[in-house]
Design a protein around this motif. Structure first.
Motif, short mmCIF file in Angstrom:
data_model
loop_
_atom_site.label_atom_id
_atom_site.label_comp_id
_atom_site.label_asym_id
_atom_site.label_seq_id
_atom_site.Cartn_x
_atom_site.Cartn_y
_atom_site.Cartn_z
N GLY A 66 26.82 67.59 8.77
CA GLY A 66 25.64 68.45 8.69
C GLY A 66 24.46 67.73 8.08
N PRO A 67 23.30 68.34 8.06
CA PRO A 67 23.06 69.76 8.34
C PRO A 67 22.86 70.12 9.81
N ARG A 68 22.80 69.10 10.72
CA ARG A 68 22.52 69.39 12.12
C ARG A 68 23.66 68.97 13.03
N ALA A 69 24.90 69.05 12.50
CA ALA A 69 26.05 68.67 13.32
C ALA A 69 26.18 69.56 14.56
N ASP A 70 25.65 70.79 14.48
CA ASP A 70 25.76 71.71 15.62
C ASP A 70 24.90 71.28 16.81
N ARG A 71 24.07 70.27 16.64
CA ARG A 71 23.24 69.77 17.75
C ARG A 71 24.02 68.81 18.64
N PHE A 72 25.29 68.54 18.31
CA PHE A 72 26.07 67.56 19.06
C PHE A 72 27.27 68.23 19.72
N ALA A 73 27.60 67.73 20.91
CA ALA A 73 28.71 68.29 21.67
C ALA A 73 30.02 68.13 20.91
N ASP A 74 30.21 66.99 20.26
CA ASP A 74 31.42 66.74 19.49
C ASP A 74 31.04 66.00 18.21
N PRO A 75 30.66 66.74 17.17
CA PRO A 75 30.22 66.06 15.94
C PRO A 75 31.31 65.23 15.29
N GLN A 76 32.58 65.52 15.62
CA GLN A 76 33.67 64.73 15.05
C GLN A 76 33.73 63.32 15.63
N ALA A 77 32.97 63.07 16.70
CA ALA A 77 32.94 61.73 17.28
C ALA A 77 32.42 60.70 16.28
N LEU A 78 31.59 61.14 15.34
CA LEU A 78 31.10 60.21 14.33
C LEU A 78 32.25 59.60 13.54
N PHE A 79 33.29 60.39 13.31
CA PHE A 79 34.40 59.96 12.46
C PHE A 79 35.53 59.31 13.26
N ALA A 80 35.41 59.25 14.56
CA ALA A 80 36.44 58.66 15.42
C ALA A 80 36.10 57.19 15.69
N GLY A 81 37.12 56.36 15.77
CA GLY A 81 36.89 54.95 16.09
C GLY A 81 36.09 54.26 15.00
N LEU A 129 18.46 60.31 1.13
CA LEU A 129 19.14 59.03 1.08
C LEU A 129 20.56 59.20 1.63
N GLY A 130 20.97 58.33 2.54
CA GLY A 130 22.29 58.42 3.13
C GLY A 130 22.38 59.30 4.37
N ALA A 131 21.26 59.94 4.76
CA ALA A 131 21.27 60.75 5.98
C ALA A 131 21.63 59.90 7.19
N VAL A 132 22.49 60.42 8.05
CA VAL A 132 22.89 59.74 9.28
C VAL A 132 22.13 60.40 10.42
N GLN A 133 21.00 59.83 10.77
CA GLN A 133 20.12 60.39 11.78
C GLN A 133 20.47 59.78 13.14
N VAL A 134 20.44 60.60 14.18
CA VAL A 134 20.84 60.13 15.51
C VAL A 134 19.68 60.29 16.48
#
Length: 284
Positions: A178-193, A231-236
């Protein structure tokens, strides 16, 4: 007083930044690896927020114009005093005329050189940090420049050496979705691979390329209204290649933030070199 003889790719003065100016459009800035700055200052008996030198990769050379006590932490750039190798994360006495020189670090990205008394260049908005995005604070160091040093603190450092764990080959950082994980089809993809740090990495942020795992795809088109960035925000951005914001990050942005790296792990990202693998671990 010390004198700068060489700077390598880049060397700037940094402390722990200038908090409290967001309402004026000014970010905190400060050392990219705050833990290493604090340790360097403790080793020479300075307050943890004293200004020191942040060195990118290595190549710094400074000459003592009078006796000083210095320490080198962060990326383990090989250090010498008048050509004699000296220890990392160690309090190092310099006599007048002696030169501390850093080679290029075999791992990590940023080394920190503290001097007892701290670097006392003119502060801007309460900080001696160089903000590379805003152009605030002292100019980057240049060969031949004098480096003013403040008076020694009244207390002497309690230790002259600090055991430091080696920097990891694969960087693992905890992140809160978050806070905008809902903008992604699969937010868990960040944590995969895993991801790899790109060459487009500086004090503003570390861009990542996908090494393995699914891509980050948005669930909806369009950018968000401009909102605050931490600080530390993961912006896509639309490319799907995330950027982890570091010390000199912008304070607002419109691309969605899929997660925020835990504060204690931001220092690890700041030491990650281009090409180095990085994995995210869910923290909440």
């Amino acid at each position: 007083m010390m004198r700068v003889l060489a700077v390598g790719p880049s060397a700037t003065v940094q402390d722990l930044g200038r908090p409290g100016w967001f309402d004026s459009g000014v970010g905190v800035s400060g050392a990219a690896d705050r833990a290493s700055l604090r340790l360097a200052n403790r080793l020479v008996g300075n307050p943890e927020d004293a200004a020191a030198i942040e060195v990118l990769l290595g190549g710094l050379a400074i000459r003592a114009e009078e006796p000083h006590l210095v320490a080198v932490t962060g990326a383990p750039a090989p250090a010498t005093v008048d050509g004699v190798p000296v220890g990392h994360a160690t309090a190092l006495p310099l006599d007048a005329g002696q030169t501390l020189r850093l080679g290029f670090a075999p791992c990590g990205l940023r080394s920190y050189v503290s001097i007892r008394g701290g670097v006392v260049v003119e502060p801007v908005l309460g900080s001696r940090s160089r903000d590379t995005l805003a152009g605030l604070g002292p100019e980057p160091l240049r060969p031949g420049a004098p480096l003013p040093i403040g008076p020694a603190p009244p207390t002497w450092p309690p230790v002259d050496f600090a055991p430091v764990a080696p920097l990891p080959e694969v960087v693992e950082v905890r992140a809160i979705p978050g806070p905008r994980a809902d903008r992604f089809a699969d937010p868990q993809a960040l944590f995969a691979g895993s991801w790899a740090v790109a060459t487009e990495t500086d004090r503003v942020g570390a861009r990542l390329h996908r090494r393995s795992g699914p891509p980050l795809r948005r669930a909806m088109d369009g950018d968000l209204p401009t909102e605050g960035m931490a600080l530390g925000a993961v912006q896509v951005p639309p490319s799907g290649e995330p950027v982890v914001f570091l010390a000199d990050h912008p304070i607002t942005g419109g691309y969605p933030v899929i997660a925020v790296v835990c504060d204690a792990d931001v220092d690890l990202v700041a030491q990650a070199r281009p090409g180095q693998p990085l994995r995210f671990r869910r923290a909440g």
